[in-house]
Design an enzyme around this catalytic site. Structure first.
Site, PDB file in Angstrom:
ATOM      1  N   ALA A 179      25.990  -6.061 -13.514  1.00 35.56           N
ATOM      2  CA  ALA A 179      26.513  -5.406 -12.311  1.00 35.56           C
ATOM      3  C   ALA A 179      28.032  -5.554 -12.216  1.00 35.56           C
ATOM      4  CB  ALA A 179      25.845  -6.000 -11.071  1.00 35.56           C
ATOM      5  N   GLY A 221      12.985  -7.071 -22.377  1.00 42.15           N
ATOM      6  CA  GLY A 221      12.215  -5.832 -22.530  1.00 42.15           C
ATOM      7  C   GLY A 221      13.044  -4.573 -22.605  1.00 42.15           C
ATOM      8  N   GLY A 222      13.963  -4.343 -21.666  1.00 41.18           N
ATOM      9  CA  GLY A 222      14.784  -3.151 -21.736  1.00 41.18           C
ATOM     10  C   GLY A 222      15.151  -2.578 -20.387  1.00 41.18           C
ATOM     11  N   GLU A 254       5.846  -0.912 -20.203  1.00 43.88           N
ATOM     12  CA  GLU A 254       5.641  -2.195 -19.532  1.00 43.88           C
ATOM     13  C   GLU A 254       4.728  -1.992 -18.337  1.00 43.88           C
ATOM     14  OE1 GLU A 254       9.623  -3.657 -18.815  1.00 43.88           O
ATOM     15  OE2 GLU A 254       9.774  -4.454 -20.829  1.00 43.88           O
ATOM     16  N   HIS A 278       7.082 -13.916 -13.162  1.00 45.58           N
ATOM     17  CA  HIS A 278       6.719 -13.177 -14.383  1.00 45.58           C
ATOM     18  C   HIS A 278       5.440 -13.809 -14.923  1.00 45.58           C
ATOM     19  CE1 HIS A 278       6.901 -11.305 -18.304  1.00 45.58           C
ATOM     20  NE2 HIS A 278       7.948 -10.609 -17.936  1.00 45.58           N
ATOM     21  N   ARG A 293       3.262  -6.704 -12.128  1.00 41.26           N
ATOM     22  CA  ARG A 293       3.421  -8.141 -12.343  1.00 41.26           C
ATOM     23  C   ARG A 293       2.766  -9.037 -11.318  1.00 41.26           C
ATOM     24  NH1 ARG A 293       9.593  -8.378 -14.234  1.00 41.26           N
ATOM     25  NH2 ARG A 293       9.063  -7.301 -16.146  1.00 41.26           N
ATOM     26  N   HIS A 347      10.878 -15.380 -11.747  1.00 43.20           N
ATOM     27  CA  HIS A 347      11.609 -14.526 -12.691  1.00 43.20           C
ATOM     28  C   HIS A 347      12.704 -13.698 -12.024  1.00 43.20           C
ATOM     29  CE1 HIS A 347      12.205 -12.039 -16.221  1.00 43.20           C
ATOM     30  NE2 HIS A 347      11.894 -10.936 -15.552  1.00 43.20           N
ATOM     31  N   GLU A 387      21.254  -8.171  -8.850  1.00 43.90           N
ATOM     32  CA  GLU A 387      20.140  -8.993  -8.344  1.00 43.90           C
ATOM     33  C   GLU A 387      20.471  -9.693  -7.025  1.00 43.90           C
ATOM     34  OE1 GLU A 387      18.226 -11.277 -11.427  1.00 43.90           O
ATOM     35  OE2 GLU A 387      16.978 -12.348  -9.985  1.00 43.90           O
ATOM     36  N   ARG A 403       9.253  -5.876  -7.840  1.00 42.03           N
ATOM     37  CA  ARG A 403      10.057  -5.030  -8.723  1.00 42.03           C
ATOM     38  C   ARG A 403       9.232  -4.504  -9.897  1.00 42.03           C
ATOM     39  NH1 ARG A 403      13.000  -6.037 -13.493  1.00 42.03           N
ATOM     40  NH2 ARG A 403      12.692  -8.286 -13.341  1.00 42.03           N
ATOM     41  N   SER A 419      15.516  -3.561 -13.084  1.00 35.12           N
ATOM     42  CA  SER A 419      16.558  -4.427 -12.550  1.00 35.12           C
ATOM     43  C   SER A 419      17.914  -4.201 -13.201  1.00 35.12           C
ATOM     44  CB  SER A 419      16.126  -5.875 -12.724  1.00 35.12           C
ATOM     45  OG  SER A 419      17.219  -6.702 -12.579  1.00 35.12           O
TER      46      SER A 419
HETATM   47  P1  FAD Z   1      23.676 -11.913 -13.805  1.00 35.46           P
HETATM   48  O1  FAD Z   1      23.588 -11.236 -15.097  1.00 35.46           O
HETATM   49  O2  FAD Z   1      22.726 -13.013 -13.539  1.00 35.46           O
HETATM   50  O3  FAD Z   1      25.170 -12.466 -13.693  1.00 35.46           O
HETATM   51  C1  FAD Z   1      25.555 -13.271 -12.621  1.00 35.46           C
HETATM   52  C2  FAD Z   1      27.037 -13.577 -12.773  1.00 35.46           C
HETATM   53  O4  FAD Z   1      27.521 -14.161 -11.580  1.00 35.46           O
HETATM   54  C3  FAD Z   1      27.347 -14.566 -13.894  1.00 35.46           C
HETATM   55  O5  FAD Z   1      28.530 -14.161 -14.543  1.00 35.46           O
HETATM   56  C4  FAD Z   1      27.608 -15.870 -13.139  1.00 35.46           C
HETATM   57  O6  FAD Z   1      28.508 -16.757 -13.804  1.00 35.46           O
HETATM   58  C5  FAD Z   1      28.259 -15.324 -11.890  1.00 35.46           C
HETATM   59  N1  FAD Z   1      28.171 -16.215 -10.738  1.00 35.46           N
HETATM   60  C6  FAD Z   1      27.077 -16.610 -10.053  1.00 35.46           C
HETATM   61  N2  FAD Z   1      27.426 -17.434  -9.049  1.00 35.46           N
HETATM   62  C7  FAD Z   1      28.776 -17.555  -9.112  1.00 35.46           C
HETATM   63  C8  FAD Z   1      29.741 -18.285  -8.383  1.00 35.46           C
HETATM   64  N3  FAD Z   1      29.405 -19.090  -7.356  1.00 35.46           N
HETATM   65  N4  FAD Z   1      31.046 -18.185  -8.737  1.00 35.46           N
HETATM   66  C9  FAD Z   1      31.428 -17.396  -9.780  1.00 35.46           C
HETATM   67  N5  FAD Z   1      30.550 -16.690 -10.514  1.00 35.46           N
HETATM   68  C10 FAD Z   1      29.255 -16.782 -10.182  1.00 35.46           C
HETATM   69  N6  FAD Z   1      15.589  -6.884 -16.098  1.00 35.46           N
HETATM   70  C11 FAD Z   1      15.375  -5.694 -16.683  1.00 35.46           C
HETATM   71  O7  FAD Z   1      15.632  -4.648 -16.068  1.00 35.46           O
HETATM   72  N7  FAD Z   1      14.881  -5.628 -17.950  1.00 35.46           N
HETATM   73  C12 FAD Z   1      14.587  -6.732 -18.674  1.00 35.46           C
HETATM   74  O8  FAD Z   1      14.167  -6.636 -19.816  1.00 35.46           O
HETATM   75  C13 FAD Z   1      14.780  -7.996 -18.076  1.00 35.46           C
HETATM   76  N8  FAD Z   1      14.466  -9.130 -18.744  1.00 35.46           N
HETATM   77  C14 FAD Z   1      14.758 -10.336 -18.173  1.00 35.46           C
HETATM   78  C15 FAD Z   1      14.515 -11.500 -18.901  1.00 35.46           C
HETATM   79  C16 FAD Z   1      14.862 -12.727 -18.374  1.00 35.46           C
HETATM   80  C17 FAD Z   1      14.611 -13.975 -19.158  1.00 35.46           C
HETATM   81  C18 FAD Z   1      15.437 -12.800 -17.079  1.00 35.46           C
HETATM   82  C19 FAD Z   1      15.811 -14.121 -16.482  1.00 35.46           C
HETATM   83  C20 FAD Z   1      15.656 -11.648 -16.344  1.00 35.46           C
HETATM   84  C21 FAD Z   1      15.326 -10.412 -16.893  1.00 35.46           C
HETATM   85  N9  FAD Z   1      15.554  -9.230 -16.189  1.00 35.46           N
HETATM   86  C22 FAD Z   1      15.321  -8.029 -16.776  1.00 35.46           C
HETATM   87  C23 FAD Z   1      16.270  -9.271 -14.916  1.00 35.46           C
HETATM   88  C24 FAD Z   1      17.758  -8.939 -15.178  1.00 35.46           C
HETATM   89  O9  FAD Z   1      18.154  -9.521 -16.391  1.00 35.46           O
HETATM   90  C25 FAD Z   1      18.656  -9.437 -14.077  1.00 35.46           C
HETATM   91  O10 FAD Z   1      18.159  -9.073 -12.820  1.00 35.46           O
HETATM   92  C26 FAD Z   1      20.057  -8.860 -14.230  1.00 35.46           C
HETATM   93  O11 FAD Z   1      20.558  -9.121 -15.517  1.00 35.46           O
HETATM   94  C27 FAD Z   1      20.985  -9.425 -13.182  1.00 35.46           C
HETATM   95  O12 FAD Z   1      22.287  -8.992 -13.473  1.00 35.46           O
HETATM   96  P2  FAD Z   1      23.451  -9.327 -12.472  1.00 35.46           P
HETATM   97  O13 FAD Z   1      24.667  -8.682 -13.008  1.00 35.46           O
HETATM   98  O14 FAD Z   1      23.035  -9.028 -11.094  1.00 35.46           O
HETATM   99  O15 FAD Z   1      23.596 -10.927 -12.551  1.00 35.46           O
HETATM  100  C1  SIN Z   2      10.356  -8.462 -19.710  1.00 38.62           C
HETATM  101  O1  SIN Z   2      10.894  -8.168 -20.775  1.00 38.62           O
HETATM  102  O2  SIN Z   2       9.171  -8.701 -19.550  1.00 38.62           O
HETATM  103  C2  SIN Z   2      11.235  -8.540 -18.523  1.00 38.62           C
HETATM  104  C3  SIN Z   2      11.456  -7.187 -18.032  1.00 38.62           C
HETATM  105  C4  SIN Z   2      11.929  -7.250 -16.630  1.00 38.62           C
HETATM  106  O3  SIN Z   2      12.112  -8.324 -16.067  1.00 38.62           O
HETATM  107  O4  SIN Z   2      12.097  -6.171 -16.065  1.00 38.62           O
END
Ligand code: FAD
Ligand code: SIN
Length: 534
Positions: free
Chosen positions: A16, A48-49, A116, A240, A291, A352, A376, A387, A392
């Site tokens: 994001a 996953g993607g 999925e 999850h 899920r 998850h 997120e 979700r 996501s």
């Molecule tokens: P994040 O990628 O979590 O990044 C958060 C950022 O905020 C980081 O840079 C961190 O350092 C920073 N931050 C946090 N707090 C602070 C603070 N106090 N000060 C400064 N910086 C801070 N979703 C899908 O759609 N498909 C998938 O296949 C999928 N697989 C997943 C597998 C796993 C193992 C997990 C855990 C999640 C998965 N998800 C998937 C969910 C998805 O990955 C996340 O919801 C998404 O990546 C969140 O992105 P984001 O940019 O919101 O935050």
């Molecule tokens: C997964 O690969 O099962 C995670 C996908 C997701 O969190 O959307």
């Protein structure tokens, strides 16, 4: 106290935050901060993607309906339609940045689309089983190459700077940036901007077992709440179904795509029905039900039979197929002496994804002027009560872009930050009781797992509420007296998030999606968001 002024301050360097940064950098100078390494968020771990309608036989309507069904009707249909319709363009932007999506395996298919749970159609683009790593790398490469983007690691945001922190008090709640602890210098920096974007990810680490990385402590949700934003649907924590069960490796996800490509959930040998599939007993969609249903079914079987785990088995597929589709999981599990081409994988559900969060509109605007949020950390209305898989990352790209576009379009209307009061450095005492922070951190995660997990009751929630109140008193005293440390900042936020989750869960007098309580097992006729206002 070092004070720096930027055009826009972005807190978070995941999908994001970097999406917003890259768009904004076309005409603005932005600073992006991460509390640890730049690739330390959940994005890097996504497997996953990304869901998008990319096949002629699929439709936006089908993706919208699948999202609404998974979300048990709590979604905002307008948001769902917006995100689903923006998805193909978001994927094209990623491809243009160099994300090497797997090529199609069938004639005429540009990219391979996997499937999925909850999706009525194949619509997930991916990079093997490590999509997030490829996305994070491509976004970081583009950000590093852009002179308008400054990336700063090891700067942990403590609190938003609002009009309350101005030298002249003003109560309009405008957000001007953030106070952040610089882990390298030990001092608190102030980063000012005309606009601030929260992209801090979720709060998985509120729970003892989670697939999310160490830093998922809900900092953005807690900061926004303290500054005066509403939060919504915080009771909706996604578990999850298939996290690896291993005594040493506690948070390794086994992607849902394993079930999408034919993997079966089975009872382990040695119990009645051992070696047999159990999901068909719970839902006609079996392993590909949404899920919440699969996680609850596993939880039910584990408790009913006194098991430590159930089995996820894809060994009936040809070994080359398994290795081709899941190279990362295959290699990681071989290190642990599990050959997934020959034997099943022991799995358990684990927290998850944080479905609830800071309330935003379709432009990523929060309740406070100057403060945007994406990813997120938010509750945009997309996910509702649960979700849909792979929606996501998509939400991060769509709302990161939407927030950036709104800021760029309204730049001239945004006032410049006023002089602010420096951070109070008078609390210089180092705590000699760090052990309290560690102990409280563990205690929160344990009782959230035990009392606010997959199956809830009012009594268990009240127990959790009682413990939150006791700990809050202790942590508030502690926070007021000692120098802030990264662990203390996170503990304070975890506690705030736990309090919001428990309060929201007690408020919902029904079972819907991820919130399942034995005291109110039925779903009420009308879906209503749990919105909390400070
Ligand atoms: P994040 O990628 O979590 O990044 C958060 C950022 O905020 C980081 O840079 C961190 O350092 C920073 N931050 C946090 N707090 C602070 C603070 N106090 N000060 C400064 N910086 C801070 N979703 C899908 O759609 N498909 C998938 O296949 C999928 N697989 C997943 C597998 C796993 C193992 C997990 C855990 C999640 C998965 N998800 C998937 C969910 C998805 O990955 C996340 O919801 C998404 O990546 C969140 O992105 P984001 O940019 O919101 O935050
Ligand atoms: C997964 O690969 O099962 C995670 C996908 C997701 O969190 O959307």
């Amino acid at each position: 106290m070092p004070i720096t002024t930027h055009d826009v301050v972005i807190i978070g360097s995941g999908a994001a935050g970097l999406t917003a940064a890259i768009d904004l950098a076309q005409d603005r100078k932005v600073v992006v901060l991460a509390k640890g390494a730049l690739d330390g968020g959940s994005t890097n771990w996504a497997q996953g993607g990304i869901a998008a309608v990319l096949d002629a036989g699929d439709s936006f309507d089908a993706h919208v309906e699948d999202t609404m069904i998974a979300g048990a009707g709590l979604n905002n249909r307008g948001t769902v339609e917006f995100v689903v319709s923006e998805a193909p363009a978001a994927i094209e932007r990623l491809a243009a940045l160099g994300v090497p999506f797997n090529a199609g395996e069938d004639f005429g298919e540009r990219w391979h689309l996997t499937r999925e749970g909850g999706h009525s159609h194949r619509r997930i683009v991916h990079v093997d089983d490590a999509t997030g790593h490829a996305v994070q790398a491509a976004l970081l490469k583009a950000a590093r190459a852009n002179p308008n983007i400054t990336l700063v690691e090891d700067l942990i945001a403590i609190d938003l700077i609002t009009s309350r922190h101005g030298e002249k008090y003003s109560g309009d709640g405008h957000v001007w940036g953030v106070y952040a602890l610089n882990k390298k210098t030990g001092h608190v920096d102030a980063l000012l901007g005309k606009a601030t974007i929260l992209a801090t990810g979720g709060a998985g680490r509120t729970y003892l077992f989670s697939t999310a990385p160490r830093g998922a402590t809900g900092d953005g949700i807690a900061m926004a709440w303290r500054a005066g934003c509403r939060v919504s649907n915080m009771e909706m924590n996604q578990f999850h179904p298939t996290c690896l069960y291993n005594l040493e490796v506690k948070n390794f996800l086994i992607t849902e795509a394993v079930r999408g490509e034919g993997g079966h959930l089975k009872l382990p040998p040695g119990v009645p029905g051992g070696g047999e599939r159990f999901m068909p007993r719970f839902d006609p969609r079996a392993e590909l039900a949404p899920r919440d249903i699969v996680a609850r079914a596993i939880d039910h079987e584990i408790k009913r039979l006194g098991l430590d785990y159930v089995h996820l088995d894809i060994s009936h597929k040809p070994p080359e197929f398994v290795k081709h589709h899941f190279p990362t999981i295959h290699a990681r599990l071989l290190d642990l002496d599990i050959d997934i081409t020959k034997e099943p994988i022991p799995v358990v559900p684990a927290q998850h994804y944080t479905c609830g969060g800071v309330v935003i509109d379709l432009d990523g605007r929060t309740d406070l002027p100057g403060l945007y949020a994406a990813g997120e950390v938010t509750e945009s209305g997309l996910h509702g009560a649960n979700r849909l898989a792979s929606n996501s990352l998509l939400e991060c790209f769509v709302f990161g872009e939407a927030a950036a576009k709104h800021i760029r379009a309204h730049w001239d209307e945004l006032p410049a930050p006023p002089p602010i009061r420096p951070w109070d450095e008078s609390r210089v005492t180092n705590s000699d009781e760090e052990v309290i922070v560690q102990h409280n951190w563990k205690e929160i995660r344990r009782f959230m797992w035990d009392y606010v997990g997959i199956v809830r009751t009012t009594k268990r929630l009240e127990r959790a509420q009682h413990r939150v109140a006791l700990l809050a008193q202790e942590v508030d005293d502690y926070y007021g007296n000692f120098r802030v440390t990264p662990d203390l900042i996170e503990l304070r936020n975890l506690l705030e998030v736990a309090r919001l989750v428990v309060r929201s869960a007690l408020h919902r007098k029904e079972s819907r999606g991820l919130h399942y309580t034995l005291d109110y097992p039925d779903m009420l006729p009308q879906a209503v968001d749990t919105v909390l206002a400070p």
